[in-house]
Each structure stands twice: as C-alpha cells, then as structure tokens.
Design a protein around this motif. Sequence first.
Motif, PDB file in Angstrom:
ATOM      1  N   PRO A   1       0.795  -1.232   0.000  1.00 47.07           N
ATOM      2  CA  PRO A   1       0.000   0.000   0.000  1.00 47.07           C
ATOM      3  C   PRO A   1       0.827   1.281   0.000  1.00 47.07           C
ATOM      4  O   PRO A   1       0.472   2.253  -0.669  1.00 47.07           O
ATOM      5  N   ALA A   2       1.953   1.309   0.723  1.00 51.07           N
ATOM      6  CA  ALA A   2       2.756   2.528   0.816  1.00 51.07           C
ATOM      7  C   ALA A   2       3.783   2.645  -0.299  1.00 51.07           C
ATOM      8  O   ALA A   2       4.377   3.707  -0.489  1.00 51.07           O
ATOM      9  N   GLY A   3       4.025   1.549  -1.015  1.00 55.33           N
ATOM     10  CA  GLY A   3       5.035   1.579  -2.065  1.00 55.33           C
ATOM     11  C   GLY A   3       5.626   0.201  -2.274  1.00 55.33           C
ATOM     12  O   GLY A   3       5.107  -0.806  -1.777  1.00 55.33           O
ATOM     13  N   PRO A   4       6.732   0.098  -3.009  1.00 57.83           N
ATOM     14  CA  PRO A   4       7.359  -1.204  -3.252  1.00 57.83           C
ATOM     15  C   PRO A   4       7.913  -1.803  -1.972  1.00 57.83           C
ATOM     16  O   PRO A   4       8.234  -1.079  -1.019  1.00 57.83           O
ATOM     17  N   ASP A   5       8.028  -3.130  -1.943  1.00 61.74           N
ATOM     18  CA  ASP A   5       8.611  -3.830  -0.798  1.00 61.74           C
ATOM     19  C   ASP A   5      10.101  -3.498  -0.743  1.00 61.74           C
ATOM     20  O   ASP A   5      10.904  -3.995  -1.538  1.00 61.74           O
TER      21      ASP A   5
END
Length: 473
Positions: A236-240
Amino acid sequence: MLTRTTAQSLTDQLANLFAERIRSRLLAHGSRLPSVRECARQQGVSTSTVVAAYDQLLAQGLVEARAQRGFFVREAAPGAPRGPAQAAPDGGQPLPSGSQFNATALIRGMFHQASDKPQPGSGVLPLEWLDNTFMASAVRKATSGRALREASLRYGEPMGDLGLRQALARKLAHLGVPAAPEQIITTVGATQALDVVSRMLLKPGDPVMVEEPGWSVEFARLDALGMRVLPVPRLPAGPDLEVMARYCEAHAPKLFVSVSVFHNPTGYCLSPGSAHRVLQLAQEHGFHIVEDDTYSHIAPEHATRMTVLDGLARTIYVSGFAKILAPNWRVGYLAAPPALVERLLDTKLLNTLTTPSLLERALATCIDQGQLRRHAERIRARLDQARTRSVRLARQAGCTFVAEPTGLFGWVDTGVDTELLAQRMLDEGYLLAPGALFSASRQPSTLMRINFANTQDAAFWRVYGRLVAAQGR
C-alpha cells in the motif's frame, strides 16, 4: 452457446470455440482450460464430448496436457526451447527465464470487443466519456493556412514540437517536476517512452525491477527485449523495500519501473517515506528509476512523485494522454536528467525518427487554452460517481477489495480462479482482467482488476455472481 445441429457436432463446436479464442489471444499462452468435468458442466455437454474437443486442440498444437494438472494453452510453438527457471533471491516464486509474459490478451480485448456490453477488464475510459468538441477545433487550428502543408512535407522536430514541450514544462512545473522544454522528448504514446528509456539504459540480460502486481504490457515488453525481470511486491505505501534491497545486493539492477500514483492494478499511491527510501537505494546502488505517471490527469496534484523529490537526478518521468483525451493521437512524452537527454533522443530517432507534429500542436492548444484541465475535472467527477456505484455493486456480489478503491481500477478478490472465470465470462460477452495477467510469473489468482467506469451495470454483476457461485461448487 453450443447447440445441437446436423451441420456441426458439439465436439467440433467446443473445439472451435477454444481454438478461436486461443488464436485471437483472448485465451493467453499458459492459461489453464477448465477441467473436463467443469467444462462439461458449464457447457451442458457430456465429459466425452469435452475429452474429444480437447483431443482436437491437442492435435492442432494449441494446448498441451500436463500430468495431474490439466490442459494449458501452449506457451511456445512446438519444439521451441524453454529456458531454465531461476530462483528469486528472496525465496519467492521462481522467475521464468525467457517465458512469454502475456499482455496481448488484454491489449487485443481493447480492440476486439467481446460484445457491445461495457467491458470490466478494459484499461480505458468509455468512448462517450472522452468525447468532446474542443479537439476538432484544435486540429483545425493546427492545420489552418500553410501549417498543414509545412507540417506534412517535413519531418517534425526530433525532440517534438517546441510549443508542446513548452506547454508540458509548465504543466510539470505545476506538479512540482522541474523539467525545462530541453529535457522533454515527445514519443508515440507513453509505452514508446518506456521503450526508449529501456533501450537506452539496458542491454539484453540486464536485471530490471518491476512492481508486482503490475502492468502486464511492461512485463511483456521487457521480456521481449531480453531483460531479466525482477518482480518487486507492491504494498500500500510503495514497493517492498526489503525485497528491493536484496535484489540490489544480489543482482545490481540497472532500472526500477514504478507507477507511484494510482498504481495499476491496485490503485495504491506512494507514501513520502517509501519514496525517500527508494531514492536512497537508487543513489546507493546506482540504478535509475522510471516513473510512469499515466494516470496523472485523474490523480491528486499533491500525490507523492519520486521525480518531484529527486528533481530528475536519477529519475525519468513518463506520461501520455491516451487515458484521458485522445487514444489515437498517440502522444506521450518523457522528462529526463540533462545528462541523459541526448542519448534518449538518439534512441528515439533510431526507433521512429520523429513524431507527428500536427497532433502535437493541437494538443498544445488544448493544454494552453485550459480545455484539457477542464475536461480532466469533468472526468474525475464522473469517475468518482462511477466508483461509488461500482464498489457498492461489487460488494453486493461478494467481492472483497484488496486495496482501498481509488482511481480508475479496483483490485478485488473473487474467491475463485479468475482465469477460469474469465473464460466463462467470455461466453456471456464480458472480457475480464484476471490476476494472473498482472503477475510476472503468471501465478494462478483469485484476484481480478475491474474498471470502475465499466462496472456500473447491475446486469454484469448478476452474471458474475451466477458464474462465481457455479464455479465455487
């Protein structure tokens, strides 16, 4: 639907149905056909009829049988070699080497409508949403007097029409992206912009990090160029970030391809914290970032963009106008660090020479006169209303939203194999976008992407509910 007739047996009808979909790529390479019992139940025929039809497909080389797994659309021509699978460094699913990531099923669906019904798997807005009067006026202005003759008899400017690049520079400045007209290159759509960046920065065999789930066309395009795709889970916040860090240590990737705002298919938007960490990794390990902002016209202006935070140092900005205004004008562009501009321009020239200046000039008029901005505002308001209706119907039909519904697309869990569901929905005239299309390794999935603009029809959800219930039995 199959019908009993003296002209053609049920076996031949069923075999022809699957063969047509395979040849038109509406059934993607690697897709699993329904089991014999499931197909017999769906089509209202005997299992022996299905076995005979599948035998015909085997004989035609269109499918292959895999022990204990079923029948699959052939991934390569008979006798074509297949590369060995390579394990991902994070212990995840193996990454197929040289496999054909299938995007053509979704692309062909854009041009080959399954029916005249709204298509839930489509990646574009409905035609009536895009219709307007100002585009024709802008084209007339761009072709008035001597403009048509001069623009038709000469190649356009190598970098693209200067008026458009100046308009784009002002538009990007409004978003916070610091790009002078001399840093902007126009392309034949955003897809070519991505291709130009890849061809300039990479060579065959180079590792490239791409978000997963992600745009199936990007997987296919990089695979066709011979790149090694390293899928990075999109959160949700960006790439892992942990997976990215391990890839950096193990493979030294040259490029990271990201959709920061209204990510396709999840709709996620990048957080400032994740953006800063990605930029730190890029600086530490020397890779570039290409930020695909295809959905910028329907996105909040304040959304986090890495190109804004980075100031086009290690980032390259890519966008276009096919989603919001004029798909057939094929106008896209990229904004790049000054040190990369000349090499990117050389790559564009080798690829397509120049781009058509007439439509670029018309687009500049639409931007400068505020028509594009007002048009985008109307689209956003209409999409907000459509999303509300679509989400309500989807939840009533039993869908669970994996991501908060935003933007154009919803990422939903159906509870059943969506590749098999997609095949059945084609019988009803609906083209779906199953989750496997957004996976680099085409993993089976219960997820699917829906287009909020095209899923407001309760009739679609009634058909969907009936087929999901039947498949789940």
